[in-house]
Structure formats: structure tokens, C-alpha cells
Scaffold this motif. Sequence first.
Motif, mmCIF file in Angstrom:
data_model
loop_
_atom_site.group_PDB
_atom_site.id
_atom_site.type_symbol
_atom_site.label_atom_id
_atom_site.label_comp_id
_atom_site.label_asym_id
_atom_site.label_seq_id
_atom_site.Cartn_x
_atom_site.Cartn_y
_atom_site.Cartn_z
ATOM 1 N N VAL A 28 1.992 4.795 12.363
ATOM 2 C CA VAL A 28 2.050 4.705 10.903
ATOM 3 C C VAL A 28 0.694 4.183 10.429
ATOM 4 O O VAL A 28 0.173 3.204 10.970
ATOM 5 C CB VAL A 28 3.168 3.749 10.431
ATOM 6 C CG1 VAL A 28 3.136 3.614 8.908
ATOM 7 C CG2 VAL A 28 4.522 4.226 10.897
ATOM 8 N N ILE A 29 0.134 4.837 9.408
ATOM 9 C CA ILE A 29 -1.108 4.367 8.783
ATOM 10 C C ILE A 29 -0.824 4.108 7.310
ATOM 11 O O ILE A 29 -0.267 4.955 6.620
ATOM 12 C CB ILE A 29 -2.251 5.391 8.925
ATOM 13 C CG1 ILE A 29 -2.566 5.644 10.406
ATOM 14 C CG2 ILE A 29 -3.507 4.901 8.208
ATOM 15 C CD1 ILE A 29 -3.646 6.694 10.630
ATOM 16 N N ILE A 30 -1.231 2.924 6.847
ATOM 17 C CA ILE A 30 -1.041 2.537 5.446
ATOM 18 C C ILE A 30 -2.408 2.363 4.794
ATOM 19 O O ILE A 30 -3.289 1.686 5.341
ATOM 20 C CB ILE A 30 -0.231 1.228 5.332
ATOM 21 C CG1 ILE A 30 1.177 1.423 5.904
ATOM 22 C CG2 ILE A 30 -0.144 0.761 3.878
ATOM 23 C CD1 ILE A 30 2.006 0.149 5.913
ATOM 24 N N LYS A 31 -2.562 2.974 3.630
ATOM 25 C CA LYS A 31 -3.767 2.777 2.827
ATOM 26 C C LYS A 31 -3.481 1.679 1.810
ATOM 27 O O LYS A 31 -2.584 1.804 0.982
ATOM 28 C CB LYS A 31 -4.142 4.082 2.112
ATOM 29 C CG LYS A 31 -5.332 3.941 1.178
ATOM 30 C CD LYS A 31 -5.582 5.240 0.415
ATOM 31 C CE LYS A 31 -6.714 5.074 -0.586
ATOM 32 N NZ LYS A 31 -6.929 6.291 -1.404
ATOM 33 N N GLY A 42 0.805 -1.208 0.000
ATOM 34 C CA GLY A 42 0.000 0.000 0.000
ATOM 35 C C GLY A 42 0.836 1.255 0.000
ATOM 36 O O GLY A 42 2.015 1.245 -0.356
ATOM 37 N N LYS A 43 0.214 2.339 0.463
ATOM 38 C CA LYS A 43 0.852 3.652 0.486
ATOM 39 C C LYS A 43 0.744 4.240 1.886
ATOM 40 O O LYS A 43 -0.330 4.199 2.501
ATOM 41 C CB LYS A 43 0.166 4.580 -0.531
ATOM 42 C CG LYS A 43 0.685 6.003 -0.546
ATOM 43 C CD LYS A 43 -0.100 6.841 -1.552
ATOM 44 C CE LYS A 43 0.352 8.289 -1.542
ATOM 45 N NZ LYS A 43 -0.450 9.116 -2.498
ATOM 46 N N VAL A 44 1.844 4.768 2.399
ATOM 47 C CA VAL A 44 1.839 5.392 3.725
ATOM 48 C C VAL A 44 1.099 6.734 3.637
ATOM 49 O O VAL A 44 1.477 7.601 2.860
ATOM 50 C CB VAL A 44 3.273 5.610 4.242
ATOM 51 C CG1 VAL A 44 3.254 6.295 5.607
ATOM 52 C CG2 VAL A 44 4.026 4.280 4.314
ATOM 53 N N VAL A 45 0.038 6.863 4.436
ATOM 54 C CA VAL A 45 -0.756 8.096 4.386
ATOM 55 C C VAL A 45 -0.631 8.918 5.664
ATOM 56 O O VAL A 45 -1.097 10.057 5.714
ATOM 57 C CB VAL A 45 -2.245 7.779 4.116
ATOM 58 C CG1 VAL A 45 -2.425 7.219 2.715
ATOM 59 C CG2 VAL A 45 -2.818 6.822 5.162
ATOM 60 N N TYR A 46 -0.021 8.346 6.708
ATOM 61 C CA TYR A 46 0.194 9.126 7.937
ATOM 62 C C TYR A 46 1.401 8.593 8.674
ATOM 63 O O TYR A 46 1.563 7.375 8.855
ATOM 64 C CB TYR A 46 -1.025 9.065 8.850
ATOM 65 C CG TYR A 46 -0.830 9.826 10.150
ATOM 66 C CD1 TYR A 46 -0.934 11.211 10.187
ATOM 67 C CD2 TYR A 46 -0.509 9.151 11.333
ATOM 68 C CE1 TYR A 46 -0.744 11.914 11.368
ATOM 69 C CE2 TYR A 46 -0.311 9.845 12.517
ATOM 70 C CZ TYR A 46 -0.428 11.227 12.522
ATOM 71 O OH TYR A 46 -0.229 11.916 13.699
ATOM 72 N N VAL A 47 2.233 9.532 9.131
ATOM 73 C CA VAL A 47 3.353 9.250 10.030
ATOM 74 C C VAL A 47 3.375 10.375 11.051
ATOM 75 O O VAL A 47 3.444 11.553 10.690
ATOM 76 C CB VAL A 47 4.703 9.208 9.274
ATOM 77 C CG1 VAL A 47 5.862 9.163 10.257
ATOM 78 C CG2 VAL A 47 4.763 8.011 8.340
ATOM 79 N N GLY A 48 3.279 10.027 12.335
ATOM 80 C CA GLY A 48 3.302 11.077 13.347
ATOM 81 C C GLY A 48 2.869 10.571 14.700
ATOM 82 O O GLY A 48 2.628 9.377 14.906
ATOM 83 N N SER A 49 2.774 11.518 15.638
ATOM 84 C CA SER A 49 2.404 11.177 17.020
ATOM 85 C C SER A 49 1.274 12.084 17.507
ATOM 86 O O SER A 49 1.157 12.337 18.696
ATOM 87 C CB SER A 49 3.624 11.323 17.942
ATOM 88 O OG SER A 49 4.168 12.644 17.857
ATOM 89 N N ASN A 106 -10.864 0.485 0.373
ATOM 90 C CA ASN A 106 -11.601 -0.150 1.466
ATOM 91 C C ASN A 106 -10.796 -0.271 2.751
ATOM 92 O O ASN A 106 -11.341 -0.094 3.837
ATOM 93 C CB ASN A 106 -12.063 -1.553 1.051
ATOM 94 C CG ASN A 106 -13.286 -1.525 0.160
ATOM 95 O OD1 ASN A 106 -14.000 -0.533 0.113
ATOM 96 N ND2 ASN A 106 -13.511 -2.611 -0.563
ATOM 97 N N PHE A 107 -9.512 -0.605 2.644
ATOM 98 C CA PHE A 107 -8.758 -1.025 3.817
ATOM 99 C C PHE A 107 -7.597 -0.090 4.152
ATOM 100 O O PHE A 107 -6.845 0.343 3.275
ATOM 101 C CB PHE A 107 -8.213 -2.445 3.612
ATOM 102 C CG PHE A 107 -9.265 -3.515 3.647
ATOM 103 C CD1 PHE A 107 -9.685 -4.052 4.852
ATOM 104 C CD2 PHE A 107 -9.844 -3.969 2.468
ATOM 105 C CE1 PHE A 107 -10.663 -5.035 4.886
ATOM 106 C CE2 PHE A 107 -10.821 -4.947 2.492
ATOM 107 C CZ PHE A 107 -11.235 -5.487 3.696
#
Length: 330
Positions: free
Chosen positions: A265-268, A249-256, A272-273
Motif C-alpha cells: 500500500v502506498i499513501i500520498k 492522505g490518499k491511497v495511490v497504490y494497492v497491489g503486488s 512532498n511525502f
Amino acid sequence: MPVLCVTLFAACASKAPAPTETRQPGRPAVMSGDAVPVVARPGYYIVKKGDTLYSISHLNERDYREVAAWNGIVDPSVIKVGQELRVTPPGDMAPSGDAAVVSGAVAVAPAVVIDSTPSGVSSSPAPLTPIASGAVPSAAPVGQKTEPKGGRVAYSAQAWKDLQAVEKLPSAATSVPVTASVSTPVAQSQPAAQSKPAESKPVAAASEDEPDWVWPGTGKVLATFNDSSNKGVDLAGNIGDPVIAAGPGKVVYVGSGLRGYGNLVIIKHNNNFLSAYAHNSEILVKEGQAVQKGQKIAALGNSDTDRPKLHFEIRRQGKPVDPVKYLPPR
């Protein structure tokens, strides 16, 4: 001389503008003067530094496409610090009492019209009459009354006789031939089906397949999914253990910036997922980066938690789901 100094000081002080605030839905909440924290209205969220539409949606358990649609956002990657975003669905006005909303107008429920003549009651209800919002229904025509039986009629022997005659009349429901109700059973069942409210949640495309998942860590399961208290699973481990992407997938968020998640870390994976990896001690990817299944994306840690562990979530259309039902058997 002291009086002149005091006067000059007061004049200078009066020229300093007081802090003011202007806020509009979907637009930045601008503060003049010193920066003052702004509190969002119920159902809204004010964008902070480091936020993305994906992290805001993750925090509020919403599909990012819903949040984008509610705020007229065309590009999910473009939001501004101080912008006030709606994160709950717009409220729907529900009809109350005997009134129903019909295309923006109020329709008065049908009433049985009682004639003042001895003939009694009409065989069909009065038609549904649309009335503009805020208007007052006009009075009943002269010679007719819409009040209940035994209303404002002076007592007399004839009035009593007329009332008794009305009570003996068959109701409109019983006067309908039996063949009419039997011959159209399908038509009678249709209104109930049409009254079902439409789903406001976006429907996922049928082509969006579930990713081929792998476990993001090798540690044993410390806590399982619970919709009320744990939105994913917690895996044991030591600080520095590898955290791997559970799917491509693609990393859509990195942070605290999300409280309770630490370094996140959030991966799209597709429309859907999404998957989330929390409490890391080190993050090895950046936003916008494409990752492959099994790629090391972070190091396990204890940020914003009481012990070293990996908190892992899978979200389908913004809603948390039990990862164990998607991950392969161990």
C-alpha cells in the motif's frame, strides 16, 4: 494430388503475418500477433498491468512529478499498459576539449595569433568565433599563423632572432595593470557562481508541511534504515496484526507488482511525502480512498518475505529517508 496439397499448405502458411513491434518513447509498445514480452531500453520502463505512476516512481526512487514531466503526462492517474516511460533524467551534452556549446553553436576557444612580421605577437587573444554545428573553421588570414612558436618556419638567422624577441615579450596576463584586477574583485567572482548547474529536481512548495506521523505498527524494530540495502524500517509482528496509516492522505497504490514488497500500500500525504507499507497478508483499502492518521489499512503478513513483518518507508520527493527521524519517539 500430394503435390497439390503441399502447395496449398505452403500458400496458406505464407499468409500468416510475423509478429512485429513498434515502440516510441512515452507511447505504448504495440505487439501484433502473439503477445511477446518487451524489454525496456536503459533508462526506460514499460508499464505492466496493475502499475501506476506512483508505483513506477517508487520502484525507481523518483518523484512522480519528475516522471510525469519527462513523459509529458498531464494526469498522473492516466498511463497505459505497454507504454514506455522515461524514468531517468534526459542526458545533457557536455562540452569537450577546447570547444564550448553556446546556444546550439560551437565556439572555438581563443588562440594567440602570431604575426609573421618581426613585431611578434598580438597583445590580445583572437575573439571567440561561433561556428555552426558540423562546420569546419575557416583558415587563418593570410600573413598570420596560429601554430605554436617555432612552427613551420624555415631556419634562418633572422627567424631565430625574431623568435628570441617574441619570447622576451611580456604575456597578456602580466601586461594588465594591477589596478584593473583590484578594482573589480566582484566581477571576477561572478562567472564561477554562474557556472553552477541548475537543479533538475522539482522544488517543493514551501506550504507543504511535514505530516504529523505515528508509528504504523507496534512491533519492535527488526532492521533500521540503510540507503544501500534497506529503504525503510522493518517491524516485527504476527500475521493479522493491524497496520495503520502513519499519517492522513490518499491511497495511490494497492497491489503486488513491485518485486520484494509483496502486498503493498502506498499513501500520498502531500506533494512532498509518500509512505509505503509492505508484506501485508490483507489490504483493507483501495486506490483513491482517503485515509486518516491511525486508520487500519492492512493486516501484517509475510508476502514476498521470509517472516511475518511490516516493512515501512517514508519518501520525500521520491527519495527514501530514514523513518525514525520523522516518527515520534517510542
